[in-house]
Enzyme design. Sequence first.
Site, mmCIF file in Angstrom:
data_model
loop_
_atom_site.group_PDB
_atom_site.id
_atom_site.type_symbol
_atom_site.label_atom_id
_atom_site.label_comp_id
_atom_site.label_asym_id
_atom_site.label_seq_id
_atom_site.Cartn_x
_atom_site.Cartn_y
_atom_site.Cartn_z
ATOM 1 N N CYS A 192 0.766 -1.242 -0.041
ATOM 2 C CA CYS A 192 -0.098 0.020 0.054
ATOM 3 C C CYS A 192 0.798 1.133 0.004
ATOM 4 C CB CYS A 192 -0.917 0.090 1.187
ATOM 5 S SG CYS A 192 -1.937 1.404 1.334
ATOM 6 N N CYS A 215 -0.509 3.497 -6.715
ATOM 7 C CA CYS A 215 -1.407 3.085 -5.907
ATOM 8 C C CYS A 215 -1.748 1.538 -6.261
ATOM 9 C CB CYS A 215 -2.799 3.889 -5.760
ATOM 10 S SG CYS A 215 -4.227 3.138 -4.849
HETATM 11 N N1 DGL Z 1 -3.966 0.466 -2.448
HETATM 12 C C1 DGL Z 1 -3.547 1.734 -1.262
HETATM 13 C C2 DGL Z 1 -2.172 2.316 -2.136
HETATM 14 O O1 DGL Z 1 -1.371 1.798 -2.738
HETATM 15 C C3 DGL Z 1 -4.375 2.471 -1.032
HETATM 16 C C4 DGL Z 1 -5.703 2.889 -1.451
HETATM 17 C C5 DGL Z 1 -6.567 3.633 -0.344
HETATM 18 O O2 DGL Z 1 -6.947 2.775 0.463
HETATM 19 O O3 DGL Z 1 -7.025 4.682 -0.544
HETATM 20 O O4 DGL Z 1 -2.209 3.465 -1.945
#
Ligand code: DGL
EC number: 5.1.1.3
Length: 266
Positions: free
Chosen positions: A76, A186
Amino acid sequence: MNQKNNPIGMIDSGLGGLSLFKHIRQALPNEDIIYFADSKYVPYGDKESDWIVSRTTQLISNLINDGKCKAIVVACNTMTAVAIETIRAQISVPLIAIEPAVKPAVGITLSKHIAVLATATTVKGKNLESLIATYAQDIKVSLVPCIGLAEKIENGKAHTAEVKSYLKNILAPLVEQKVDTIILGCTHYPFVSNIIQDLVGSDIQIIEPSEAVTAHLMRQLKRYDLSSESTNEGSHIIWTSSDPITVADVTFSLLGKHLPVKTTGF
Ligand code: DGL
C-alpha cells in the site's frame, strides 16, 4: 527457531495489494502468504496520517505475533507514504514496502514529463517528495490525486462506465501536456491499467513497481536465510477486518481465483 517455512505477511487498506500478491505468488510458489485487507476502513487515502500510522503499526504487529510472519510486505503506497519510518523502527523482521516507481520512470521518459497517479495522502506525503527530489530534479512531474478511484475498484466497479469516464477526465490533460510515462502509485490501479492504456494510447508507457518489489523481497529472503524449504505449493489466505463474503467476491473479481478469507478480531 527456524522461521523459513513461516508465512510472508502482506498488508493493504483493502484488496488493491492483490496486484502485487499476483507477482509474489508467481515468483515464490512455495511460500505461504497471509494477506491482510483492512476492508473495514478502506480507503486509507482520505484518512489522517496519525490514524494510518497507528492502525498500520498495530496490524503489522498482529501479522507478526498472531500470523508468525517471517517478513512483511507493505502493499500500500499510502501506508508507505506516512508510516514507513515508524514501522521500520518498530519491527524486527525484514520489511519490504511498495512506493511509486519514480526512478524507473525517469530512466525511460523522453518528453521529460512524467505523471504519478496516487491517493491524496501519497501525493502529499514526504516519501514521494523525497523520491522526486532524489531522482527527478530535471524532470517535470505532475502529481495527480485520484480521489475515490481506489474505493470504486475496491467496490468491484473497475470495469464500469463510471470508472472509464472518471479516468478519461483525469488523463486528458496529461496527454495534452505531453506526459509520456504514467506511474501507477496506488496498488489498486493496476486493476484498471488496461483502461488507462486504451485511453492514453500506446505511445504513453504505464509503469508500476510490482516486479521490482517482488525481486527485492526475494533478495531479502535470501539475505536473511528465510526462503521456504517446502516443495509443496504455498498456501494463501486473506485476513480481513470486514465481511468475508464481500471480500471473497471482490477477490474473485480481481484475481479470477478464489482464496480462503478469514475475519479477524482486529
Ligand atoms: N492501495 C492503496 C495504495 O497503494 C491505498 C488505497 C486507499 O486505501 O486509499 O495506496
